[in-house]
Design a protein around this motif. Structure first.
Motif, PDB file in Angstrom:
ATOM      1  N   MET A   1       2.107   9.373  -5.638  1.00  0.00           N
ATOM      2  CA  MET A   1       2.447  10.739  -5.198  1.00  0.00           C
ATOM      3  C   MET A   1       3.674  11.265  -5.947  1.00  0.00           C
ATOM      4  O   MET A   1       3.747  12.438  -6.273  1.00  0.00           O
ATOM      5  N   ALA A   2       4.625  10.357  -6.239  1.00  0.00           N
ATOM      6  CA  ALA A   2       5.872  10.805  -6.886  1.00  0.00           C
ATOM      7  C   ALA A   2       5.728  10.925  -8.401  1.00  0.00           C
ATOM      8  O   ALA A   2       6.163  11.914  -8.986  1.00  0.00           O
ATOM      9  N   PHE A   3       5.110   9.914  -9.023  1.00  0.00           N
ATOM     10  CA  PHE A   3       5.110   9.877 -10.496  1.00  0.00           C
ATOM     11  C   PHE A   3       3.728  10.050 -11.107  1.00  0.00           C
ATOM     12  O   PHE A   3       3.595  10.127 -12.323  1.00  0.00           O
ATOM     13  N   GLY A   4       2.679  10.090 -10.254  1.00  0.00           N
ATOM     14  CA  GLY A   4       1.313  10.151 -10.783  1.00  0.00           C
ATOM     15  C   GLY A   4       1.102  11.319 -11.728  1.00  0.00           C
ATOM     16  O   GLY A   4       0.414  11.194 -12.747  1.00  0.00           O
TER      17      GLY A   4
ATOM     18  N   TRP B   1      -8.748  13.268  -6.538  1.00  0.00           N
ATOM     19  CA  TRP B   1      -9.371  12.399  -5.532  1.00  0.00           C
ATOM     20  C   TRP B   1      -8.481  11.201  -5.224  1.00  0.00           C
ATOM     21  O   TRP B   1      -8.289  10.820  -4.067  1.00  0.00           O
ATOM     22  N   LEU B   2      -7.919  10.634  -6.274  1.00  0.00           N
ATOM     23  CA  LEU B   2      -7.083   9.432  -6.087  1.00  0.00           C
ATOM     24  C   LEU B   2      -5.870   9.756  -5.222  1.00  0.00           C
ATOM     25  O   LEU B   2      -5.572   9.051  -4.247  1.00  0.00           O
ATOM     26  N   THR B   3      -5.170  10.868  -5.549  1.00  0.00           N
ATOM     27  CA  THR B   3      -3.980  11.190  -4.756  1.00  0.00           C
ATOM     28  C   THR B   3      -4.357  11.537  -3.322  1.00  0.00           C
ATOM     29  O   THR B   3      -3.631  11.176  -2.393  1.00  0.00           O
ATOM     30  N   TYR B   4      -5.500  12.192  -3.143  1.00  0.00           N
ATOM     31  CA  TYR B   4      -5.922  12.512  -1.779  1.00  0.00           C
ATOM     32  C   TYR B   4      -6.189  11.230  -0.989  1.00  0.00           C
ATOM     33  O   TYR B   4      -5.715  11.060   0.141  1.00  0.00           O
ATOM     34  N   ALA B   5      -6.909  10.273  -1.609  1.00  0.00           N
ATOM     35  CA  ALA B   5      -7.216   9.007  -0.922  1.00  0.00           C
ATOM     36  C   ALA B   5      -5.931   8.228  -0.641  1.00  0.00           C
ATOM     37  O   ALA B   5      -5.727   7.732   0.472  1.00  0.00           O
ATOM     38  N   LEU B   6      -5.018   8.184  -1.619  1.00  0.00           N
ATOM     39  CA  LEU B   6      -3.787   7.405  -1.435  1.00  0.00           C
ATOM     40  C   LEU B   6      -2.865   8.061  -0.406  1.00  0.00           C
ATOM     41  O   LEU B   6      -2.219   7.379   0.391  1.00  0.00           O
ATOM     42  N   LYS B   7      -2.829   9.392  -0.400  1.00  0.00           N
ATOM     43  CA  LYS B   7      -1.987  10.092   0.588  1.00  0.00           C
ATOM     44  C   LYS B   7      -2.510   9.830   2.003  1.00  0.00           C
ATOM     45  O   LYS B   7      -1.737   9.557   2.924  1.00  0.00           O
ATOM     46  N   THR B   8      -3.837   9.829   2.135  1.00  0.00           N
ATOM     47  CA  THR B   8      -4.422   9.545   3.445  1.00  0.00           C
ATOM     48  C   THR B   8      -4.109   8.107   3.857  1.00  0.00           C
ATOM     49  O   THR B   8      -3.692   7.853   4.991  1.00  0.00           O
TER      50      THR B   8
ATOM     51  N   PHE C   1      -1.822   6.719   7.182  1.00  0.00           N
ATOM     52  CA  PHE C   1      -2.338   5.820   8.216  1.00  0.00           C
ATOM     53  C   PHE C   1      -1.649   4.459   8.193  1.00  0.00           C
ATOM     54  O   PHE C   1      -1.413   3.863   9.240  1.00  0.00           O
ATOM     55  N   VAL C   2      -1.298   3.970   7.014  1.00  0.00           N
ATOM     56  CA  VAL C   2      -0.671   2.642   6.923  1.00  0.00           C
ATOM     57  C   VAL C   2       0.797   2.715   7.347  1.00  0.00           C
ATOM     58  O   VAL C   2       1.381   1.741   7.821  1.00  0.00           O
ATOM     59  N   GLY C   3       1.396   3.921   7.239  1.00  0.00           N
ATOM     60  CA  GLY C   3       2.799   4.102   7.631  1.00  0.00           C
ATOM     61  C   GLY C   3       3.090   3.583   9.048  1.00  0.00           C
ATOM     62  O   GLY C   3       3.972   2.723   9.229  1.00  0.00           O
ATOM     63  N   PRO C   4       2.369   4.078  10.069  1.00  0.00           N
ATOM     64  CA  PRO C   4       2.612   3.580  11.431  1.00  0.00           C
ATOM     65  C   PRO C   4       2.382   2.068  11.568  1.00  0.00           C
ATOM     66  O   PRO C   4       3.114   1.400  12.304  1.00  0.00           O
ATOM     67  N   LEU C   5       1.422   1.514  10.828  1.00  0.00           N
ATOM     68  CA  LEU C   5       1.210   0.054  10.873  1.00  0.00           C
ATOM     69  C   LEU C   5       2.444  -0.662  10.345  1.00  0.00           C
ATOM     70  O   LEU C   5       2.931  -1.638  10.942  1.00  0.00           O
ATOM     71  N   PHE C   6       2.988  -0.154   9.232  1.00  0.00           N
ATOM     72  CA  PHE C   6       4.204  -0.748   8.672  1.00  0.00           C
ATOM     73  C   PHE C   6       5.350  -0.661   9.684  1.00  0.00           C
ATOM     74  O   PHE C   6       6.127  -1.596   9.850  1.00  0.00           O
ATOM     75  N   ALA C   7       5.392   0.476  10.397  1.00  0.00           N
ATOM     76  CA  ALA C   7       6.460   0.664  11.392  1.00  0.00           C
ATOM     77  C   ALA C   7       6.394  -0.444  12.454  1.00  0.00           C
ATOM     78  O   ALA C   7       7.408  -1.064  12.783  1.00  0.00           O
TER      79      ALA C   7
ATOM     80  N   VAL D   1       0.849  -1.209   0.000  1.00  0.00           N
ATOM     81  CA  VAL D   1       0.000   0.000   0.000  1.00  0.00           C
ATOM     82  C   VAL D   1       0.878   1.251   0.000  1.00  0.00           C
ATOM     83  O   VAL D   1       0.647   2.189  -0.765  1.00  0.00           O
ATOM     84  N   LEU D   2       1.933   1.241   0.831  1.00  0.00           N
ATOM     85  CA  LEU D   2       2.810   2.416   0.920  1.00  0.00           C
ATOM     86  C   LEU D   2       3.566   2.634  -0.388  1.00  0.00           C
ATOM     87  O   LEU D   2       3.709   3.765  -0.855  1.00  0.00           O
ATOM     88  N   ALA D   3       4.013   1.531  -0.993  1.00  0.00           N
ATOM     89  CA  ALA D   3       4.771   1.660  -2.253  1.00  0.00           C
ATOM     90  C   ALA D   3       3.884   2.213  -3.364  1.00  0.00           C
ATOM     91  O   ALA D   3       4.262   3.168  -4.057  1.00  0.00           O
ATOM     92  N   ILE D   4       2.680   1.642  -3.519  1.00  0.00           N
ATOM     93  CA  ILE D   4       1.794   2.100  -4.605  1.00  0.00           C
ATOM     94  C   ILE D   4       1.378   3.557  -4.376  1.00  0.00           C
ATOM     95  O   ILE D   4       1.472   4.394  -5.280  1.00  0.00           O
ATOM     96  N   SER D   5       0.977   3.897  -3.144  1.00  0.00           N
ATOM     97  CA  SER D   5       0.556   5.290  -2.885  1.00  0.00           C
ATOM     98  C   SER D   5       1.748   6.239  -3.029  1.00  0.00           C
ATOM     99  O   SER D   5       1.608   7.333  -3.574  1.00  0.00           O
ATOM    100  N   GLY D   6       2.932   5.788  -2.609  1.00  0.00           N
ATOM    101  CA  GLY D   6       4.136   6.617  -2.745  1.00  0.00           C
ATOM    102  C   GLY D   6       4.488   6.849  -4.209  1.00  0.00           C
ATOM    103  O   GLY D   6       4.825   7.972  -4.610  1.00  0.00           O
TER     104      GLY D   6
END
Ligand code: HEM
Length: 310
Positions: free
Chosen positions: A112-115, A130-137, A141-147, A104-109
Motif C-alpha cells: 500500500m505504501a510503496f507498491g 486487484w492486488l492492492t485491493y486484495a491486500l488492503k482487505t 481483517f488480519v489487523g484485529p487478529l494481530f491485535a 501479512v500486515l507488513a507485506i500488505s502495508g
C-alpha cells in the motif's frame, strides 16, 4: 498543529461533516499551513514514505553487512543431546499466529505504501489494482487478529522480560555481539527485552490502536476525516519503526543465531545452546529454580533431560 475554520458549502458527507467540502486549514509537523487533506498528503508523501522507506533499506543493509562481517552467532559448543524446554506449545502457537499475522500486515502495508513506485510500473495498473485491493482487505481483517495475538504475547512473555541484574551490563557490551564472548543472560537477554517493551508493547500498542481507529471498530469516535488522517499518520510512522525493529528480530531468530529458530519451532533447545546464549537461565534450571520442562508435552524420543533435572 495549527487550525483555522472550515469553509461551509454543499456536500453529501454524512454526520458531523455534512456541508464541509473542504477541511479546515491545519499545519501538521512537516507540512505547510494548508487544508487538512493536503497537509496529510504532504506528511505522507514527503516524510513517512521517503524516510520510512529509507529506514527499512538501512535496516536491511545493516543486517546484511553484519551477517557478512560477523556471520551467524553461536554454535561454538558441541550439542550434548540433553535438552530443556524453551517454549511451550502454547507460547509457540501464540508466537506463530502473531508472527504470521504481522507478516501479512507488513507485506500488505508495504505494498500500500510503496507498491505505486516499485510494483505498478512492473505489473501494470489492472493487476496492481486487484492486488492492492486484495491486500488492503487482508490488512483490514488480519489487523484485529494481530491485535488479539499481540495481547496474548504480552501477557505470556511479560514476566520473563522484566528487567534483572546483568541486563545493563549486557546492553553496554551489546551482548558481546560486536566482538568477544557472549554476555550471560536469563531466559531472554536485554536485547530481547528492549524489543519486547519498545517493539511489542509500545510500538505494537500504537500500531494496533491507530489501526483499530482506521478500521472504525472503536466505539465512541466520530471518525471524521481529520481523525482518520491523524490515525493514519501515526499508524504508518509507528508501523515503519516496528518493521525496522522486527527485521532485526527476524534476522536474529532465523539466520542470525544458530539454533534460535529450531528453539521456537520445536520448543526444545540443547543444553549447550542454553549455556552459550542464556547461561543464567540454564543455571537456574540446574539449581531447580526453574523447571526444565513446563508443559506436559512429551520430550522428543531422541533427547534426554538436562543433568540434575529429573
Ligand atoms: C515474522 C517472523 C518472526 C520470526 C521468524 C520470529 C522468530 C523468533 C524466535 C526464533 C524467537 C526465539 C528467540 C529466543 O529463543 O530467545 C522469538 C521469540 C519472540 N518473538 Fe518472534 N519472530 C517473528 C515475529 C515476531 C513478532 C511479529 C512479534 C511481536 C510483535 C514477536 C515477538 C516475540 C517475542 C515476545 C519472543 C519471546 C522473546 C522475548 O520475549 O523477548 N516475534 N521469535
Amino acid at each position: 498543529m495549527r487550525e483555522t475554520g472550515a469553509q461551509p458549502a454543499y456536500s453529501s458527507l454524512p454526520g458531523a461533516e455534512q456541508g464541509v467540502l473542504i477541511q479546515s486549514m491545519v499545519q501538521y509537523p512537516g507540512s505547510r499551513l494548508t487544508t487538512a487533506g493536503e497537509a496529510w498528503r504532504q506528511v505522507r508523501n514527503q516524510w513517512i514514505i521517503p524516510y520510512g522507506g529509507a529506514l527499512l533499506l538501512v535496516a536491511v543493509l545493516a543486517l546484511a553487512l553484519f551477517y557478512w562481517r560477523r556471520g551467524p552467532l553461536g554454535g561454538h559448543l558441541p550439542d550434548t543431546g540433553r535438552r530443556v524446554e524453551r517454549f511451550t506449545p502454547f507460547e509457540r502457537s501464540a508466537h506463530l499466529l502473531n508472527a504470521a499475522s504481522f507478516t501479512v500486515l507488513a507485506i500488505s502495508g508495504l505494498v500500500m505504501a510503496f507498491g505505486k513506485f516499485v510494483l505498478l510500473p512492473v505489473i501494470g495498473s489492472t493487476l496492481f489494482g486487484w492486488l492492492t485491493y486484495a491486500l488492503k482487505t487482508a490488512h483490514n481483517f488480519v489487523g484485529p487478529l494481530f491485535a488479539v495475538t499481540l495481547v496474548i504475547m504480552i501477557i505470556t512473555f511479560v514476566r520473563d522480560n522484566l528487567p534483572r541484574a546483568g541486563d545493563l551490563g549486557w546492553l553496554v557490551r551489546a551482548g558481546g555481539m560486536i566482538g568477544g564472548q557472549e554476555v550471560p543472560s536469563h531466559r531472554f537477554n536485554a536485547g530481547e527485552k528492549v524489543l519486547f517493551w519498545a517493539g511489542v508493547l509500545v510500538l505494537g500498542g500504537i500500531v494496533v490502536g491507530s489501526g483499530l481507529v482506521l478500521d472504525k471498530v472503536l466505539p465512541g469516535l466520530a471518525y471524521l476525516r481529520g481523525d482518520m488522517q491523524v490515525a493514519h499518520m501515526i499508524h504508518a510512522a509507528a508501523a515503519m519503526l516496528m518493521m525496522a525493529l522486527f527485521l532485526g528480530h527476524i534476522y536474529m531468530g532465523t539466520i542470525g543465531t544458530r539454533g534460535a529458530w529450531q528453539g521456537m519451532r520445536t520448543g526444545w533447545v540443547d543444553e549447550a545452546w542454553a549455556a552459550e546464549h542464556h547461561a543464567l537461565w540454564l543455571a537456574d534450571i540446574r539449581a531447580g529454580k526453574i523447571p526444565a520442562q513446563r508443559s506436559s508435552e512429551p520430550m522428543p524420543a531422541n533427547l534426554s533431560p538436562v543433568e540434575g533435572t529429573r
